[in-house]
Write an enzyme that holds these catalytic residues in place. Structure first.
Site, PDB file in Angstrom:
ATOM      1  N   CYS A 158      -8.099  -1.811   7.501  1.00 28.34           N
ATOM      2  CA  CYS A 158      -6.804  -2.148   7.377  1.00 28.34           C
ATOM      3  C   CYS A 158      -6.298  -0.544   7.171  1.00 28.34           C
ATOM      4  CB  CYS A 158      -6.746  -2.784   5.733  1.00 28.34           C
ATOM      5  SG  CYS A 158      -6.641  -4.649   6.169  1.00 28.34           S
ATOM      6  N   GLU A 183       0.741  -1.173  -0.117  1.00 30.12           N
ATOM      7  CA  GLU A 183      -0.235   0.156   0.016  1.00 30.12           C
ATOM      8  C   GLU A 183       0.873   1.084   0.053  1.00 30.12           C
ATOM      9  OE1 GLU A 183      -3.096  -0.140  -0.443  1.00 30.12           O
ATOM     10  OE2 GLU A 183      -3.188  -2.141  -0.030  1.00 30.12           O
ATOM     11  N   HIS A 200      -1.212  -5.931   1.883  1.00 32.78           N
ATOM     12  CA  HIS A 200      -2.533  -6.641   1.758  1.00 32.78           C
ATOM     13  C   HIS A 200      -1.987  -8.174   1.002  1.00 32.78           C
ATOM     14  CE1 HIS A 200      -5.212  -3.487   2.584  1.00 32.78           C
ATOM     15  NE2 HIS A 200      -5.884  -4.528   3.224  1.00 32.78           N
TER      16      HIS A 200
END
EC number: 3.4.19.3
Length: 218
Positions: free
Chosen positions: A146, A83, A170
């Site tokens: 998240c 991310e 992830h």
């Protein structure tokens, strides 16, 4: 005498209709391991708004890590996604594990709109691909727990522990999860564990990120 570095890696408890969460199934396998000269400490986070952050902050205070990698499940994604950014919004499409479902609320009322990961995201993706693990950079961590954890983590580090780097990875469903959803991609647990080992190694080796690797965003 040089102090050994420490890495904090977290995974989530199961949520929704799942009975396992691959993020914790993988992260817990690294507890006590030594990778790239650093000791790994693994902690499980509840899939609950706010409570997850309280647990994360307590773990950071306890472990005093040099690096924090939070791992989450992204069912439906085919590869490991690193991310890039977390945004200051909670917008839950399903309730968390305590029935909370915040809609369009800030994570930190006085916080900035977003934080960028302080992990070397390009180096991690390149390291994964070089090892034959499918990986890409993600431009959105969603708006569920998240993203909540990633934003809260980076805000906490920026305000209190600016020397600590952190971010979120992830991971896909495990095969036993994907088997219940026709056509859904999955990744073997052993591959996920290898991916986390590589991510830690690349993050420790690269204090600065490498140039953009031409990744296609997901």
């Amino acid at each position: 005498m040089t102090t050994q570095k420490t890495v904090l890696i977290t995974g989530f408890e199961p949520f929704g209709k799942e009975t396992i969460n691959p993020s914790w199934e993988a992260a817990k396998q690294l507890q006590g391991r030594e990778l790239c000269g650093a000791r790994v400490e693994a902690r499980q986070l509840p899939c609950v708004f706010d409570v997850s952050l309280a647990c994360l902050y307590a773990a950071i205070d306890d472990v005093q890590p040099d690096l924090v990698i939070a791992v989450g499940q992204a069912g439906g994604r085919p590869n490991i996604t690193v991310e890039r950014v977390a945004i200051n919004i909670n917008d839950a499409s399903i309730p968390d594990n305590q029935g909370n479902q915040p809609i369009n609320t800030p994570i930190v009322a006085t916080g900035p709109a977003a934080y960028f990961a302080t992990l070397p995201i390009n180096a991690i993706v390149k390291g994964l691909r070089d090892a034959g693990v499918p990986a890409s950079i993600s431009q959105t961590a969603g708006t569920f727990v998240c993203n909540h954890v990633m934003y809260g983590l980076l805000h906490h580090l920026a305000c209190i522990y600016p020397e600590i780097r952190g971010g979120v990875l992830h991971i896909p469903y495990l095969p036993e999860q994907a088997a219940r959803y026709s056509g859904t991609p999955s990744m073997a647990l052993e591959t996920v564990i290898t991916a986390l080992e590589i991510a830690i190694d690349e993050a420790l080796k690269n204090s600065e990120d490498i140039a953009n690797n031409g990744d296609t965003a997901h």
